[in-house]
Design an enzyme around this catalytic site. Structure first.
Site, PDB file in Angstrom:
ATOM      1  N   ARG A 120       0.137   8.321  -4.689  1.00 44.85           N
ATOM      2  CA  ARG A 120      -1.229   8.443  -4.151  1.00 44.85           C
ATOM      3  C   ARG A 120      -1.904   9.738  -4.618  1.00 44.85           C
ATOM      4  NH1 ARG A 120       0.058   4.224  -4.105  1.00 44.85           N
ATOM      5  NH2 ARG A 120       0.448   2.790  -2.396  1.00 44.85           N
ATOM      6  N   SER A 129      -3.740   1.669   5.207  1.00 46.02           N
ATOM      7  CA  SER A 129      -2.644   2.505   5.732  1.00 46.02           C
ATOM      8  C   SER A 129      -3.160   3.924   5.902  1.00 46.02           C
ATOM      9  CB  SER A 129      -1.466   2.524   4.756  1.00 46.02           C
ATOM     10  OG  SER A 129      -0.932   1.234   4.658  1.00 46.02           O
ATOM     11  N   GLU A 179      -2.898   9.553   4.392  1.00 45.27           N
ATOM     12  CA  GLU A 179      -3.254   9.021   3.069  1.00 45.27           C
ATOM     13  C   GLU A 179      -4.778   8.903   2.991  1.00 45.27           C
ATOM     14  OE1 GLU A 179      -1.097   5.568   1.670  1.00 45.27           O
ATOM     15  OE2 GLU A 179      -2.918   4.723   0.790  1.00 45.27           O
TER      16      GLU A 179
END
Ligand code: FAD
EC number: 1.3.1.98
Length: 299
Positions: free
Chosen positions: A171, A221, A291
């Site tokens: 990420r 998420s 995230e």
């Protein structure tokens, strides 16, 4: 200043004091001083050069599917790139402007019988956001298919970056470390069979719909996967599913998602994120790192 921004660019769609809750996937967020919707790389370049020259803070948003904009909103100029969305295919390549939906890039790849992007069939971001985040799912990651990316630097210079130069990680890409704006990306894929590509995309979309609360607004998420753990299991085992703060609820279908069930605010989301982090740390000693990208000012 109001007249300046709107009057300087009469041909570009620009809104003043516009609530970003109209654009975020969570349906939360405060107002942008100015939000512009450039339709081309040259319009984006012009706006970036203007913001640089005027010393206006500049924020770039794609499909706002991995974003919490705090309730105080965003000062300066915000660009939403979703109208800069051309996609072309040639031989084994898909070339997409940054505001194109990643899902549309997967469809274009399938139509051209190109394999490699199937994993992204249901990721609701833009191509630029997917590069920024190194989006991934079901064992695939953007880093594996990107050949090169064109960015505009903070002062409006066009630059092409190779896959290696983007230094992709979990990420992460270098776009997060500089104030670059992704304007287009080239994906290098392999020739494949269209029915097989379509079948894989359908299969992954079915899996996604069965596991994720796609019927509710969310930002996907919320937390990264901590090494050695599964985020959803930690939140489930902490007994947090179904917990509500204001209009935000920890999804009962997928513990990693916080859904907007009743006119949630960004503050509800922030409170819930801190609550989850605190409880999971107290129970399991694991720090959950977000995230989702959190931007803007408190109300
Ligand atoms: C239901 C749901 C499911 C999801 N599933 C997945 C999944 O399976 N895998 C996954 O990885 N993610 C998933 N996500 C999260 C999200 O879709 C991805 O992170 C996506 O890549 C974000 O793209 P975006 O255009 O929405 O970015 P945004 O949310 O608009 O922005 C995210 C960040 O990228 C920056 N950014 C956006 N565009 C640019 C640009 N052109 N140049 C520079 N910076 C830019 C923004 O400033 C911000 O910091 C999911 C989200 C939802 C809501």
């Amino acid at each position: 200043m109001t007249q300046d921004v709107l009057a300087t660019f009469p041909a570009i769609e620009i809104k003043k004091d516009e609530s970003l809750s109209h654009y975020t996937n969570t349906k939360t967020g405060g107002p942008a001083d100015y939000v512009a919707f450039p339709k081309s790389i040259s319009e984006t370049k012009t706006l970036i050069e203007y913001a640089d020259a005027q010393q206006m803070p500049l924020t770039v948003i794609g499909n706002a599917s991995n974003l919490i904009v705090k309730d105080g909103g965003i000062r300066g100029l915000t660009l939403i790139l979703t109208k800069m969305n051309q996609i072309h295919t040639s031989e084994t390549k898909v070339v997409a402007e940054a505001g194109a939906a990643l899902i549309d890039a997967t469809k274009a790849a399938c139509k051209a019988s190109l394999t490699g992007l199937e994993f992204a069939a249901g990721i609701p971001g833009s191509v630029g956001g997917a590069i920024f985040m190194n989006a991934g799912a079901y064992g695939g990651e953007i880093s594996e298919v990107v050949e090169e990316v064109t960015v505009l630097t903070a002062d409006g210079q066009l630059k092409t970056l190779s896959n290696e130069a983007l230094d992709f990680g979990y990420r992460h890409s270098t776009v997060q470390d500089y104030h670059d704006t992704v304007v287009s990306a080239t994906f290098n894929l392999k020739p494949g069979e269209q029915p097989k590509i379509q079948a894989r995309m359908d299969e992954l979309n079915f899996l996604r719909a069965s596991k994720q609360p796609l019927e509710w607004p969310s930002c996907g998420s919320v937390f990264k996967r901590p090494t050695g753990y599964f985020t959803g299991k930690l939140i489930h085992d902490a007994g947090l599913q179904g917990t509500r703060m204001g209009g935000a609820e920890v999804s009962k279908k997928h513990a990693g998602f916080i859904i907007n069930v009743d006119h949630a605010t960004a503050t509800d989301y922030m409170d819930m994120i801190h609550h989850i982090q605190t409880v999971v740390f107290e129970k399991f000693g694991v720090h959950l790192e977000t995230e989702v990208r959190i931007i803007g000012e408190d109300a």
